[in-house]
Design a protein around this motif. Structure first.
Motif, short mmCIF file in Angstrom:
data_model
loop_
_atom_site.label_atom_id
_atom_site.label_comp_id
_atom_site.label_asym_id
_atom_site.label_seq_id
_atom_site.Cartn_x
_atom_site.Cartn_y
_atom_site.Cartn_z
N ILE A 44 0.84 -1.20 0.00
CA ILE A 44 0.00 0.00 0.00
C ILE A 44 0.87 1.25 0.00
N GLU A 45 1.91 1.25 0.81
CA GLU A 45 2.83 2.39 0.86
C GLU A 45 3.46 2.65 -0.50
N ALA A 46 3.83 1.57 -1.20
CA ALA A 46 4.42 1.72 -2.53
C ALA A 46 3.42 2.33 -3.51
N CYS A 47 2.16 1.91 -3.43
CA CYS A 47 1.12 2.46 -4.30
C CYS A 47 0.95 3.96 -4.06
N GLU A 48 0.94 4.34 -2.79
CA GLU A 48 0.77 5.76 -2.45
C GLU A 48 1.98 6.58 -2.90
N GLU A 49 3.17 6.01 -2.74
CA GLU A 49 4.37 6.71 -3.18
C GLU A 49 4.35 6.93 -4.69
N ALA A 50 3.88 5.95 -5.42
CA ALA A 50 3.85 6.05 -6.89
C ALA A 50 2.97 7.22 -7.35
N LYS A 51 1.93 7.52 -6.60
CA LYS A 51 1.03 8.61 -6.98
C LYS A 51 1.72 9.97 -6.93
N THR A 52 2.79 10.07 -6.16
CA THR A 52 3.47 11.36 -6.00
C THR A 52 4.51 11.60 -7.10
N VAL A 53 4.81 10.58 -7.88
CA VAL A 53 5.85 10.67 -8.92
C VAL A 53 5.26 11.24 -10.20
N LYS A 54 5.89 12.27 -10.72
CA LYS A 54 5.40 12.92 -11.93
C LYS A 54 6.43 12.78 -13.06
N GLY A 55 5.93 12.59 -14.27
CA GLY A 55 6.79 12.60 -15.44
C GLY A 55 7.39 11.26 -15.83
N LYS A 56 7.09 10.21 -15.07
CA LYS A 56 7.60 8.89 -15.43
C LYS A 56 6.73 7.80 -14.80
N PRO A 57 6.66 6.63 -15.43
CA PRO A 57 5.91 5.52 -14.84
C PRO A 57 6.67 4.93 -13.66
N THR A 58 5.95 4.20 -12.83
CA THR A 58 6.57 3.55 -11.66
C THR A 58 6.39 2.05 -11.75
N VAL A 59 7.44 1.33 -11.40
CA VAL A 59 7.37 -0.12 -11.25
C VAL A 59 7.76 -0.48 -9.82
N VAL A 60 7.02 -1.41 -9.25
CA VAL A 60 7.34 -1.95 -7.94
C VAL A 60 7.83 -3.38 -8.14
N VAL A 61 9.10 -3.60 -7.88
CA VAL A 61 9.67 -4.94 -7.98
C VAL A 61 9.57 -5.55 -6.59
N ALA A 62 8.61 -6.47 -6.44
CA ALA A 62 8.24 -6.99 -5.13
C ALA A 62 8.72 -8.42 -4.93
N LYS A 63 9.61 -8.61 -3.98
CA LYS A 63 10.08 -9.96 -3.65
C LYS A 63 8.96 -10.71 -2.94
N THR A 64 8.54 -11.80 -3.55
CA THR A 64 7.43 -12.58 -3.00
C THR A 64 7.81 -14.05 -2.86
N VAL A 65 6.90 -14.81 -2.30
CA VAL A 65 7.11 -16.24 -2.10
C VAL A 65 6.13 -17.01 -2.98
N LYS A 66 6.65 -17.78 -3.89
CA LYS A 66 5.80 -18.63 -4.74
C LYS A 66 5.00 -19.58 -3.84
N GLY A 67 3.69 -19.66 -4.07
CA GLY A 67 2.86 -20.53 -3.25
C GLY A 67 2.59 -20.01 -1.86
N LYS A 68 2.76 -18.71 -1.64
CA LYS A 68 2.65 -18.11 -0.31
C LYS A 68 1.37 -18.51 0.41
N GLY A 69 1.53 -18.92 1.67
CA GLY A 69 0.40 -19.25 2.52
C GLY A 69 0.12 -20.72 2.65
N VAL A 70 0.64 -21.52 1.71
CA VAL A 70 0.49 -22.97 1.76
C VAL A 70 1.88 -23.56 1.87
#
Length: 274
Positions: free
Chosen positions: A218-244
């Motif tokens: 959520i914090e990353a999404c909000e930060e992206a809204k403040t950036v002007k003049g360029k697109p934003t990408v969030v490279v998010a380290k995740t766990v394949k199969g998370k939760g199981v």
């Protein structure tokens, strides 16, 4: 109950429905669907202006599932939002179902783009964002890629175009779980460092060490809204199969359905994680 606790409840329900869908269909892609749950939950429940009254309207934010094989994630989210009956999830991958193995915008309201051929999703998201810019519309476009998908040349053509046209209304997430159907992305065709590549193409880059942490997403999404003049990408380290636990960090669960017993074990574990 806090806002984050409510969101965690949604995430658990989404995970349970992903497991049940793939089990019922006896096919599908659980691993990469489960790894992206927090990303999709944050987008749909805290960011997008989407509701049952504007599903077919172009006067709203859009979401493109570029990694289209993770369709169980999208369908489970749409059900959690109340856009389709949860009972319909049992028809996933069945003949004449609206819930195709890859999402189809012709079949199901709320699906903003038909995807499946990797690389095309982010390309269409760039087109949507460019259209909004051209018509001076305030709507944002969100897209979710897989890290293995970043081996596709079309991804980088889209990245170049997005930066060239200064699409600051575009937010891309890369589900960086490190695994694809044939094993580690570093062994198959290493796209790393993904963050530095996007930066070189002119994007604003946010890296998340824990892309399965809702507050961070959520914090990353909000930060992206403040950036002007360029697109934003969030490279998010995740766990394949998370939760199981028996699926986590296992490439073998990329595209394999659980047995009935494995489904019950997974659901019991997820229920206990609430």
């Amino acid at each position: 109950m806090s806002k984050i606790d409510v969101l965690k409840g949604h995430a658990t329900n989404i995970r349970k429905n992903i497991v049940k869908m793939v089990t019922e269909a006896k096919s599908g892609h659980p691993g990469g669907s489960l790894s992206s749950v927090e990303i999709a939950t944050a987008i749909y429940f805290t960011q997008m202006n989407i509701d049952e009254n504007n599903l077919t309207s172009n006067q709203r934010d859009r979401f493109v599932l570029s990694k289209g094989h993770a369709s169980p994630l999208l369908y489970a989210v749409l059900a959690e939002k109340g856009f389709l009956e949860e009972t319909e999830l049992a028809t996933f991958r069945k003949l004449n179902s609206r819930l195709q193995g890859h999402p189809s915008m012709r079949k199901l309201p709320g699906v903003d783009m038909s995807t499946g051929s990797l690389g095309q999703g982010i390309s269409t998201a760039v087109g949507m964002a460019l259209s909004n810019k051209y018509h001076k519309l305030p709507y944002r476009v969100y897209t979710l890629l897989g890290d293995g998908e970043c081996q596709e040349g079309e991804v980088w053509e889209a990245a170049m175009a997005a930066a060239h046209y200064k699409l600051d209304n575009l937010l891309a997430f890369v589900d960086n779980n490190g695994l694809q159907i044939d094993g580690k992305i570093s062994d198959v065709m290493n796209p790393s460092p993904i963050d530095e590549k996007f930066k070189a193409f002119g994007w604003n880059v946010i890296t998340l060490e824990d892309g399965n942490d809702l507050a961070s997403v959520i914090e990353a999404c909000e930060e992206a809204k403040t950036v002007k003049g360029k697109p934003t990408v969030v490279v998010a380290k995740t766990v394949k199969g998370k939760g199981v636990s028996f699926m986590e960090n296992q490439a073998g669960w990329h595209g394999v359905a659980p047995s009935a017993q494995q489904c019950q074990d997974a659901l019991k574990e997820l229920e206990g994680n609430k």
